[in-house]
Design a protein around this motif. Structure first.
Motif, short mmCIF file in Angstrom:
data_model
loop_
_atom_site.label_atom_id
_atom_site.label_comp_id
_atom_site.label_asym_id
_atom_site.label_seq_id
_atom_site.Cartn_x
_atom_site.Cartn_y
_atom_site.Cartn_z
N GLN A 329 -5.93 -19.93 -0.20
CA GLN A 329 -5.30 -19.46 1.01
C GLN A 329 -4.93 -20.51 2.04
OE1 GLN A 329 -6.34 -15.73 2.05
NE2 GLN A 329 -6.42 -15.12 -0.01
N HIS A 396 -0.09 -4.26 -7.64
CA HIS A 396 -0.28 -2.88 -7.17
C HIS A 396 -0.26 -1.98 -8.41
CE1 HIS A 396 1.14 -3.41 -2.73
NE2 HIS A 396 0.82 -4.59 -3.21
N CYS A 464 -1.30 -8.36 3.32
CA CYS A 464 -2.50 -9.09 3.74
C CYS A 464 -2.90 -8.74 5.17
CB CYS A 464 -2.25 -10.59 3.64
SG CYS A 464 -3.61 -11.56 4.30
C1 HEM Z 1 -2.13 -18.35 4.14
C2 HEM Z 1 -3.10 -17.50 3.99
C3 HEM Z 1 -3.04 -16.20 3.22
C4 HEM Z 1 -2.14 -15.75 2.29
C5 HEM Z 1 -0.88 -16.45 1.79
C6 HEM Z 1 -2.58 -14.42 1.87
C7 HEM Z 1 -1.91 -13.65 0.95
C8 HEM Z 1 -2.32 -12.39 0.55
C9 HEM Z 1 -1.63 -11.59 -0.43
C10 HEM Z 1 -0.35 -11.98 -1.17
C11 HEM Z 1 -2.31 -10.42 -0.56
C12 HEM Z 1 -1.96 -9.26 -1.48
C13 HEM Z 1 -1.05 -8.27 -0.76
C14 HEM Z 1 -0.57 -7.15 -1.66
O1 HEM Z 1 -1.36 -6.60 -2.42
O2 HEM Z 1 0.63 -6.79 -1.59
C15 HEM Z 1 -3.45 -10.48 0.34
C16 HEM Z 1 -4.38 -9.48 0.48
C17 HEM Z 1 -5.49 -9.57 1.30
N1 HEM Z 1 -5.78 -10.60 2.18
FE1 HEM Z 1 -4.71 -12.30 2.45
N2 HEM Z 1 -3.72 -14.10 2.55
C18 HEM Z 1 -4.05 -15.14 3.38
C19 HEM Z 1 -5.12 -15.22 4.24
C20 HEM Z 1 -6.06 -14.23 4.41
C21 HEM Z 1 -7.17 -14.30 5.36
C22 HEM Z 1 -7.43 -15.47 6.31
C23 HEM Z 1 -7.88 -13.13 5.20
C24 HEM Z 1 -9.12 -12.68 5.93
C25 HEM Z 1 -9.38 -12.93 7.19
C26 HEM Z 1 -7.21 -12.33 4.18
C27 HEM Z 1 -7.63 -11.08 3.76
C28 HEM Z 1 -6.97 -10.32 2.81
C29 HEM Z 1 -7.48 -9.02 2.33
C30 HEM Z 1 -8.78 -8.34 2.78
C31 HEM Z 1 -6.54 -8.55 1.38
C32 HEM Z 1 -6.62 -7.27 0.57
C33 HEM Z 1 -5.80 -6.17 1.22
C34 HEM Z 1 -5.87 -4.83 0.52
O3 HEM Z 1 -6.05 -4.77 -0.71
O4 HEM Z 1 -5.73 -3.81 1.22
N3 HEM Z 1 -6.12 -13.02 3.74
N4 HEM Z 1 -3.43 -11.69 1.01
#
Ligand code: HEM
Length: 538
Positions: A329, A396, A464
Motif C-alpha cells: 500500500q 468482487h 478502499c
Molecule cells: C495507497 C494506499 C492504498 C491503496 C492503493 C488501496 C487500495 C485498495 C483496493 C484496490 C481495495 C479493494 C477495493 C475493491 O474491492 O473494489 C482496498 C480495500 C480496502 N482497503 Fe485499501 N488501499 C490503500 C490504503 C489503505 C489504508 C491506509 C487502509 C486502512 C487504514 C485501507 C483499508 C482497506 C480496507 C479495510 C479494504 C476492504 C474494503 C471492503 O472490503 O469493504 N487501505 N484498498
C-alpha cells in the motif's frame, strides 16, 4: 508454488479428481436461457482457462483477452465462473451502479476454519460486513481522517530526518512511515523500530495464516472440502491442525492491541485513535447488540491496521489462476514515486519551482497548501496510474445472476476489475507507459478534473475505505520530500550514473525491486536547518 498438503492428502485428492473431471464435463454452459455469456477464450475440459494465464502478471493476459474479445471477458477457472472487466466504464456500470449485486467477495474456503474473520476485506456482503465497515468509516471517513493530520505531519518529519541520516535505507524508512501511521491511527500505538511486541504477534499470525490463503489451497479446498473436516489426529490432517493454531494466533493478534488501548483509557493516557473512539461508542450500545458490535469493532480495527501497514494486507483470491496479493500500500506507492523521480529529473525541477513559489524555502508544505499545488497533485495521480500497485484490485462476486449489454453473468461469478488495463488505455492516457504528470493539467497548469480517478482504490461499496488516510499520507510525504531532497541515479566509483531498468516483484504485489538511488538534501538543507523549519511538533 508451495503445496501444503502432505502425500496422504494428495492420494485422496487424486482419486477424487477423476470424479470431479467427469462432473465438470456436464457443467459447461454456453447459453443461459438463450442469453450468451460474455465472449472469452475457449477453455480446456475441467481446468477451463487456468493454463492460459501468465501466472506472474495475470493482468497482462486479461488485457490481451480484452483486446481480442472486448472489455467484458468471460473465463472459467476450474469450476469457477470469472468475468474480467477491462474498462472503467463497465467497472462503474456494474460495480458502482449495480453495487447491490456486485459487492460480495468470492468464497474463500479457508476464511472461517483458519479464523481469518478479522479482516472485513474478506467478509461476504451482508450485515456483518456492513457493521464492520460502518465502524471503520466512523474513524476514517474524509472529515474524521482530518484528526490524524497532526500525527501524519509528525511522522513526515520523522521520515525526513531518517532520509537525511541514512538515505540508503529509503525503502525501510517508507515502510516505517506508513506502518507507524496505521498503528497510530488505529491504536495510538508507537511502534518500536525493531522487535516490537505487537508487530511480532501480528507477524506470527500472518506467517502461518498467509500460507493457507493461497489460490492453491483455495482450489484444493473448493474441490475437496472434506479435508478440513478430518479429525486432527488423522494422517494428512496437517491443514486442520494448522487451522486451529492459526485461529489461536489470529485472536492474539486482534486482542493484544485492543488491550493496550483499554489499559491506556483506564489510565487516562489514550490519545485519539479508531479503537478508543469505538470503545467509547461501545458504552452507548444496546446490551443485546453488544456481541455484534464487539465482533465488528475487532474486524474494523484489524482491517485498519492490516490495510494501512506492511505486515498483512489484502489477499486476492479471485481464482486459482491468480495469485496471492499482499499489498504494501502506501509505502509501495511512495517507492514508485521515488522511482519516477529518479527516472524523470525534469519533473522534480517543475515540482520544486511550484513548491518554492507557493510555500517558500523557510517552512515545509502542509495540508493548507495542497489546493495551491496542482503540479504536486498531478504527480500523485500519475504515480497511482503509471504503475498500478494493485493491478486487479480485490475481486468482487455477483450475488445474483445478471444481464449486462446482452450478456449473462451467472450468480456467484468472480468479478475482476483489471485496473492495470484501465491505466494503460491509450485512448484515455496517450503514451500510457510514460510518466507524464502534465496529462492531468490544462494549458494554464490547473488540474483538469477536481476529482482524481478512483481506479487505484477499487470500486463501488467495497472501494478502499482507508483512501482518505492513505491519500493524506501520500501528499505530505511527496510534497515534503520534494521540498527538501533531490532524487537521482546513484553513481559508480568513477562518478558515472548507474543506469538500470526498473524491475517489479509481481505475483505477490506489484512492488518495485530495489533500485540504485541517490537521495541528497537540496543545497542548504542540513540537520540544523531541518530542525529550524520543523514547526513545533503538533
Ligand atoms: C495507497 C494506499 C492504498 C491503496 C492503493 C488501496 C487500495 C485498495 C483496493 C484496490 C481495495 C479493494 C477495493 C475493491 O474491492 O473494489 C482496498 C480495500 C480496502 N482497503 Fe485499501 N488501499 C490503500 C490504503 C489503505 C489504508 C491506509 C487502509 C486502512 C487504514 C485501507 C483499508 C482497506 C480496507 C479495510 C479494504 C476492504 C474494503 C471492503 O472490503 O469493504 N487501505 N484498498
Amino acid at each position: 508454488m508451495s503445496w501444503i498438503v502432505d502425500h496422504h492428502t494428495a492420494i485422496i485428492c487424486a482419486g477424487s479428481l477423476f470424479i470431479v473431471c467427469l462432473a465438470s464435463r456436464f457443467s459447461k454452459r454456453k447459453l443461459v436461457g438463450g442469453i450468451p455469456l460474455p465472449p472469452g477464450p475457449a477453455g480446456l475440459p475441467f481446468l477451463g482457462n487456468v493454463l492460459s494465464i501468465n501466472s506472474q502478471e495475470p493482468w497482462e493476459t486479461y488485457a490481451a483477452w480484452g483486446a481480442q474479445y472486448g472489455d467484458l471477458v468471460y473465463a472459467r477457472f476450474v469450476n469457477q465462473d470469472v468475468v474480467i472487466i477491462n474498462s472503467e466504464k463497465i467497472a462503474k456500470d456494474l460495480l458502482e451502479k449495480r453495487s447491490s449485486n456486485y459487492s460480495d467477495r468470492p468464497y474463500l474456503p479457508t476464511r472461517l476454519p483458519f479464523g481469518w474473520t478479522h479482516n472485513f476485506a474478506f467478509t461476504p456482503y451482508g450485515n456483518e460486513w456492513r457493521l464492520a465497515r460502518r465502524l471503520f468509516h466512523q474513524g476514517f471517513r474524509a472529515e474524521a481522517s482530518l484528526t490524524f493530520r497532526p500525527m501524519q505531519i509528525r511522522k513526515s518529519y520523522q521520515l525526513l530526518t531518517n532520509l537525511l541520516e541514512s538515505p540508503q535505507n529509503f525503502s525501510a524508512h517508507l515502510t516505517t512511515f506508513s506502518s507507524s501511521i496505521a498503528m497510530s491511527a488505529t491504536y495510538d500505538y508507537e511502534t518500536a523500530p525493531t522487535d516490537d511486541p505487537i508487530v511480532s504477534v501480528v507477524e506470527k499470525a500472518n506467517n502461518l495464516g498467509l500460507q493457507y490463503m493461497t489460490p492453491e489451497t483455495t482450489l484444493i479446498l473448493n474441490i475437496f472440502p472434506f479435508l478440513l473436516h478430518l479429525p486432527s489426529w488423522f494422517p494428512g490432517a496437517t491443514m486442520k491442525r494448522n487451522a486451529n493454531l492459526c485461529t489461536k494466533y489470529g485472536i492474539e493478534m486482534v486482542e493484544t492491541p485492543i488491550e493496550y488501548v483499554q489499559k491506556n483509557m483506564a489510565a487516562g493516557t489514550a490519545g485519539p485513535s479508531l479503537v478508543s473512539d469505538l470503545l467509547r461508542m461501545r458504552e452507548r450500545q444496546d446490551p443485546d447488540r453488544l456481541a455484534d458490535f464487539d465482533a465488528a469493532l475487532r474486524q474494523s480495527s484489524a482491517s485498519a491496521f492490516s490495510g494501512g501497514s506492511e505486515t498483512v494486507n489484502f489477499i486476492e483470491y479471485p481464482s486459482v489462476s491468480s495469485h496471492i496479493t499482499i499489498l504494501k500500500q502506501t509505502s509501495t506507492m511512495l517507492l514508485i514515486f521515488i522511482l519516477a523521480m529518479v527516472l524523470h529529473p525534469h519533473v522534480q525541477v517543475r515540482a520544486r519551482a511550484e513548491l518554492d513559489a507557493v510555500v517558500g524555502k523557510h517552512r515545509l508544505p502542509d495540508y493548507s497548501d495542497r489546493l495551491s499545488l496542482p503540479y504536486i497533485e498531478a504527480i500523485i495521480r500519475e504515480v497511482a496510474r503509471w504503475q498500478p500497485m494493485v493491478p486487479l484490485a480485490i475481486a468482487h462476486a455477483a450475488t445474483n445472476s445478471d444481464v449486462y449489454e446482452g450478456f449473462y453473468i451467472p450468480k456467484g461469478t468472480t468479478v475482476i476489475a483489471n485496473a492495470w488495463a484501465m491505466a494503460r488505455n491509450e485512448a484515455v492516457y496517450p503514451q500510457a507507459t510514460e510518466f507524464i504528470p502534465e496529462r492531468f493539467l490544462d494549458a494554464s497548469g490547473q488540474l483538469l478534473n477536481a476529482e482524481a480517478s478512483t481506479t487505484a482504490f477499487g470500486f463501488g461499496r467495497r472501494t478502499c475505505p482507508g483512501r482518505h488516510l492513505a491519500d493524506a499520507s501520500l501528499y505530505i510525504a511527496i510534497a515534503s520530500t520534494l521540498a527538501l531532497f533531490e532524487f537521482s541515479k546513484a553513481k559508480d566509483d568513477q562518478g558515472r550514473e548507474i543506469d538500470f531498468v526498473p524491475k517489479y516483484t509481481v505475483g505477490v504485489t506489484r512492488h518495485p525491486d530495489p533500485f540504485p538511488c541517490r537521495i541528497v538534501p537540496r543545497p542548504g538543507v542540513d540537520g540544523e536547518k531541518l530542525a529550524a523549519i520543523f514547526d513545533p511538533v503538533p
